[in-house]
Design an enzyme around this catalytic site. Structure first.
Site, PDB file in Angstrom:
ATOM      1  N   GLY A  13      66.101  23.124  37.489  1.00 56.25           N
ATOM      2  CA  GLY A  13      66.128  23.605  38.874  1.00 56.25           C
ATOM      3  C   GLY A  13      67.471  23.302  39.521  1.00 56.25           C
ATOM      4  N   SER A 247      62.971   6.555  21.702  1.00 50.58           N
ATOM      5  CA  SER A 247      63.838   7.722  21.502  1.00 50.58           C
ATOM      6  C   SER A 247      64.224   7.925  20.037  1.00 50.58           C
ATOM      7  CB  SER A 247      65.104   7.540  22.348  1.00 50.58           C
ATOM      8  OG  SER A 247      66.044   8.513  21.993  1.00 50.58           O
ATOM      9  N   ARG A 282      60.400  16.710  14.104  1.00 48.28           N
ATOM     10  CA  ARG A 282      59.352  15.878  14.707  1.00 48.28           C
ATOM     11  C   ARG A 282      57.948  16.253  14.242  1.00 48.28           C
ATOM     12  NH1 ARG A 282      61.884  15.601  20.844  1.00 48.28           N
ATOM     13  NH2 ARG A 282      63.607  14.241  20.239  1.00 48.28           N
ATOM     14  N   HIS A 339      54.501  15.053  23.703  1.00 42.56           N
ATOM     15  CA  HIS A 339      55.825  14.810  24.283  1.00 42.56           C
ATOM     16  C   HIS A 339      56.419  16.034  24.959  1.00 42.56           C
ATOM     17  CE1 HIS A 339      59.883  13.288  24.636  1.00 42.56           C
ATOM     18  NE2 HIS A 339      60.363  14.203  23.813  1.00 42.56           N
TER      19      HIS A 339
HETATM   20  C1  LIG Z   1      60.638  10.306  27.730  1.00 39.65           C
HETATM   21  C2  LIG Z   1      61.353  11.590  27.498  1.00 39.65           C
HETATM   22  C3  LIG Z   1      62.590  11.598  26.864  1.00 39.65           C
HETATM   23  C4  LIG Z   1      63.259  12.794  26.617  1.00 39.65           C
HETATM   24  N1  LIG Z   1      64.488  12.762  26.005  1.00 39.65           N
HETATM   25  C5  LIG Z   1      65.161  13.929  25.797  1.00 39.65           C
HETATM   26  C6  LIG Z   1      66.467  13.927  25.205  1.00 39.65           C
HETATM   27  O1  LIG Z   1      67.028  12.879  24.892  1.00 39.65           O
HETATM   28  N2  LIG Z   1      67.077  15.115  25.018  1.00 39.65           N
HETATM   29  C7  LIG Z   1      66.502  16.316  25.362  1.00 39.65           C
HETATM   30  O2  LIG Z   1      67.115  17.354  25.149  1.00 39.65           O
HETATM   31  N3  LIG Z   1      65.277  16.334  25.951  1.00 39.65           N
HETATM   32  C8  LIG Z   1      64.603  15.185  26.176  1.00 39.65           C
HETATM   33  N4  LIG Z   1      63.362  15.209  26.772  1.00 39.65           N
HETATM   34  C9  LIG Z   1      62.857  16.491  27.299  1.00 39.65           C
HETATM   35  C10 LIG Z   1      63.584  16.868  28.586  1.00 39.65           C
HETATM   36  O3  LIG Z   1      63.832  15.705  29.344  1.00 39.65           O
HETATM   37  C11 LIG Z   1      62.788  17.831  29.449  1.00 39.65           C
HETATM   38  O4  LIG Z   1      62.284  18.877  28.673  1.00 39.65           O
HETATM   39  C12 LIG Z   1      63.686  18.420  30.534  1.00 39.65           C
HETATM   40  O5  LIG Z   1      64.331  17.392  31.247  1.00 39.65           O
HETATM   41  C13 LIG Z   1      62.853  19.277  31.456  1.00 39.65           C
HETATM   42  O6  LIG Z   1      63.621  19.607  32.584  1.00 39.65           O
HETATM   43  P1  LIG Z   1      63.010  20.594  33.665  1.00 39.65           P
HETATM   44  O7  LIG Z   1      64.020  20.776  34.713  1.00 39.65           O
HETATM   45  O8  LIG Z   1      62.492  21.810  32.996  1.00 39.65           O
HETATM   46  O9  LIG Z   1      61.716  19.851  34.215  1.00 39.65           O
HETATM   47  P2  LIG Z   1      61.502  18.436  34.942  1.00 39.65           P
HETATM   48  O10 LIG Z   1      62.652  17.543  34.873  1.00 39.65           O
HETATM   49  O11 LIG Z   1      60.226  17.977  34.365  1.00 39.65           O
HETATM   50  O12 LIG Z   1      61.318  18.838  36.469  1.00 39.65           O
HETATM   51  C14 LIG Z   1      60.198  19.547  36.928  1.00 39.65           C
HETATM   52  C15 LIG Z   1      60.269  19.638  38.437  1.00 39.65           C
HETATM   53  O13 LIG Z   1      59.200  20.461  38.907  1.00 39.65           O
HETATM   54  C16 LIG Z   1      58.507  19.799  39.963  1.00 39.65           C
HETATM   55  N5  LIG Z   1      57.135  20.310  39.962  1.00 39.65           N
HETATM   56  C17 LIG Z   1      56.218  20.264  38.978  1.00 39.65           C
HETATM   57  N6  LIG Z   1      55.069  20.854  39.374  1.00 39.65           N
HETATM   58  C18 LIG Z   1      55.278  21.291  40.641  1.00 39.65           C
HETATM   59  C19 LIG Z   1      54.475  21.967  41.604  1.00 39.65           C
HETATM   60  N7  LIG Z   1      53.218  22.315  41.346  1.00 39.65           N
HETATM   61  N8  LIG Z   1      55.002  22.249  42.825  1.00 39.65           N
HETATM   62  C20 LIG Z   1      56.299  21.905  43.110  1.00 39.65           C
HETATM   63  N9  LIG Z   1      57.102  21.266  42.237  1.00 39.65           N
HETATM   64  C21 LIG Z   1      56.589  20.960  41.019  1.00 39.65           C
HETATM   65  C22 LIG Z   1      58.641  18.323  39.613  1.00 39.65           C
HETATM   66  O14 LIG Z   1      58.394  17.490  40.711  1.00 39.65           O
HETATM   67  C23 LIG Z   1      60.104  18.299  39.152  1.00 39.65           C
HETATM   68  O15 LIG Z   1      60.959  18.286  40.264  1.00 39.65           O
HETATM   69  C24 LIG Z   1      62.678  14.021  27.012  1.00 39.65           C
HETATM   70  C25 LIG Z   1      61.436  14.028  27.649  1.00 39.65           C
HETATM   71  C26 LIG Z   1      60.775  12.826  27.895  1.00 39.65           C
HETATM   72  C27 LIG Z   1      59.438  12.845  28.556  1.00 39.65           C
END
Ligand SMILES: Cc1cc2nc3c(=O)[nH]c(=O)nc-3n(C[C@H](O)[C@H](O)[C@H](O)COP(=O)(O)OP(=O)(O)OC[C@H]3O[C@@H](n4cnc5c(N)ncnc54)[C@H](O)[C@@H]3O)c2cc1C
Length: 544
Positions: A13, A247, A282, A339
């Site tokens: 976002g 990790s 994985r 995950h």
């Molecule tokens: C522990 C962990 C370690 C990881 N390590 C890695 C790594 O080393 N390398 C890698 O490539 N990936 C890694 N990943 C995966 C990666 O972090 C995520 O896939 C990525 O950050 C997702 O980003 P995003 O912006 O799509 O979602 P997110 O960062 O999950 O953000 C989602 C947003 O949507 C909002 N939201 C959700 N539902 C609603 C709703 N109904 N109404 C309004 N807002 C809402 C949330 O509040 C948040 O702001 C890891 C994941 C985890 C859990």
């Protein structure tokens, strides 16, 4: 000025908002909590890119091939090509906006090995890569906020999209503080709501990313894709509340998986797959651990303590805090856990859904990872997808006038008022818990036709309960109204898994253990007046 509404302020976002603002679009970024609390900050291990500092012999085409092979050949080829070709630019961009990547004593970037990759190409910031990237993007967003091109709003939840004749005009948001539905009109709506953790309850991620938005949009006509592909990370540490991620960086730094037999350590992955055994994809490592059927450990204690402090400080702290384990002395007990979600909202190459001007980016969209994601590719995809959507909106979307939604909005307000004034003997959390119990039991890493059918029966029962008007005043209004969306999403995921009668990537069917070429396509599912229609994307409608 074109006006873009972005739901979700994690990395995808934020990246989309900053890119929109850079193009002169006005972006409003909404989420219930701040970016600093999004799941993105948990990302530890790193982000993949072939850059000039990578090992000799590595190339962008090799990154593309690893990603497609790792995804068991159903990731979109053109999409993956774009992703990998832009990866180097993304690293340079991140450095440019202040992301502090780890460097060696000569100032050269440190790059580590991650699973399923032919070469080391994972760039990282200690073990807090996500946190660093979020901080840098927030600084950029603030800059554009000062220029009046970005507005960030908190404490708002997504309720539904404003859609008419397969075109999107914005969203209805719920303001938990004022207890009001708020319409927000926009020229384009971008969903960046992350994964579907609430379906499984205890995962490595946060239940703030519950999957409701995907479930609700599905009910409003958006196609979903590849929901059966759920990544179980091989190495997590069990705690009371969560599955703490250990990790892949630990195995990237040489960590070895073993179990004990008669006092002897058996390095089962190396025995079976050779020197790179611990760094297989994985899906494979998780299944191998599952097959062992006894306690498995991850050992990194042989690494110099200083190296642990520099390269794995967060893993060191996490094991100490939650497991009482000093990783420089003791192996870590590990087990696979949910995950990441390869499936989600179906999008075209430009990240638009089947509904005009409705986009999805980051983990909530299904595009690059096929049947199994490579570690380090998600942060990359989150940024790249945000950019692609912003570029497309800039190039295509018009300033538009919206049709009259007053009646539809009044309907939704009445429904919500009815819900909030009803009383229930059900606890919404109890129903959510029953849902996650069902999903963990029936849609686990290993599935069969009968477990999936049992899961569908159980979810249908929960849907019939949730269909009655009731309200649990001990929980937030969002937690109440989101329930049907979550259950519908779970039903769709179980139905997709049932329809794929083969094993591929993260989807393993004990009754169909082999991969079948006839299924080398994505699964699409649509919601047709309550019917859950699946088909294989043989026309490759979504993967040009
Ligand atoms: C522990 C962990 C370690 C990881 N390590 C890695 C790594 O080393 N390398 C890698 O490539 N990936 C890694 N990943 C995966 C990666 O972090 C995520 O896939 C990525 O950050 C997702 O980003 P995003 O912006 O799509 O979602 P997110 O960062 O999950 O953000 C989602 C947003 O949507 C909002 N939201 C959700 N539902 C609603 C709703 N109904 N109404 C309004 N807002 C809402 C949330 O509040 C948040 O702001 C890891 C994941 C985890 C859990």
């Amino acid at each position: 000025m074109k006006n873009v509404l972005i739901i979700g302020s994690g990395i995808s976002g934020l990246a989309c908002a900053v890119k929109c603002a850079g193009l002169g679009l006005y972006a409003t970024l909404i989420s219930p909590v701040s970016s600093e609390r999004s799941q993105s900050v948990m990302a530890a291990g790193g982000i993949n890119a072939v850059t000039e500092e990578c090992e000799e012999g590595d190339s962008v085409s090799c990154h593309i091939e690893d990603t497609l092979r790792g995804g068991a050949r159903i990731g979109g080829k053109n999409a993956v090509t774009g992703l990998c070709e832009h990866a180097g630019d993304i690293i340079r961009y991140l450095e440019g906006i202040g992301t502090v990547f780890s460097v060696d004593s000569n100032g050269r970037p440190m790059i580590r090995a991650f699973g399923g990759q032919s070469f080391k190409r994972t760039h990282y910031c200690g073990s807090s890569t996500g946190k660093q990237i979020v901080s840098a993007l927030i600084m950029e967003a603030r800059r554009y906020e000062a220029d009046g091109l970005i507005e960030r709003k908190l404490r708002l939840d997504f309720h539904s999209a404003l859609i008419k004749d397969w075109e999107c005009f914005g969203a209805l948001l719920y303001d938990e503080k004022k207890r009001l539905l708020v319409p927000f009109y926009a020229d384009a709506l971008v969903m960046a709501t992350g994964g579907q953790n609430a379906l499984f309850g205890k995962t490595t991620g946060t239940c703030l990313c519950d999957g409701y938005a995907a479930g609700k949009l599905f009910m409003q006509g958006a196609d979903l894709k590849n929901l059966e592909f759920i990544q179980f990370h091989p190495t997590t540490l069990e705690t009371a509340q969560k599955k703490m991620l250990i990790s892949e960086a630990v195995r990237g730094e040489g960590g070895r998986l073993f179990y004990e037999d008669g006092g002897k350590r058996i390095y089962f992955m190396e025995d079976k797959y050779g020197p790179k055994g611990n760094l297989q994809t994985r899906d494979l490592v998780s299944r191998e651990i599952n097959n062992i059927g006894r306690d498995v450990y991850l050992d990194i204690s042989f690494l110099d303590k200083k190296q642990i402090d520099v390269k794995l400080p967060e893993v060191r702290d996490l094991c100490r805090k939650y497991g009482g384990i000093d990783i420089s002395q003791t192996p870590i007990p590990v087990a696979p856990a949910v995950h990441f979600f390869m499936g989600g909202i179906a999008v075209h190459l430009n990240h638009e859904t089947n509904i005009k001007d409705l986009y999805a980016v980051g983990e909530c969209a299904s595009m690059y990872h096929g049947a199994n994601r490579l570690g380090g590719n998600s942060l990359l995809a989150a940024i790249y997808s945000g950019w692609v959507a912003a570029d497309d909106i800039f190039g295509r979307t018009e300033n538009k006038t919206h049709p009259d939604f007053d009646r539809a909005i009044r309907n939704e307000e009445d429904k919500l008022t009815g819900l909030m004034s009803s009383k229930s003997s059900f606890s919404v959390i109890h129903i959510r818990d029953m849902l996650s119990d069902t999903m963990r039991k029936d849609m686990n890493m290993i599935r069969t036709e009968s477990t999936l059918k049992e899961g569908i029966d159980d979810v249908d029962y929960l849907l019939s309960v949730a269909g009655q008007i009731w309200y649990d005043s001990s929980e937030s209004t969002y937690t109440n109204y989101s329930l049907t969306g979550l259950l519908t999403l779970a039903r769709a995921a179980l139905t997709s898994a049932l329809s794929r009668t083969e094993s591929r990537g993260a989807h393993f069917r004990n009754d169909h253990p082999d991969m079948d070429d006839d299924y080398a396509f994505s699964t699409l599912i649509s919601y047709d007046d309550g019917a859950y229609n699946t088909c294989l994307d043989k026309e490759r409608v979504y993967e040009n």
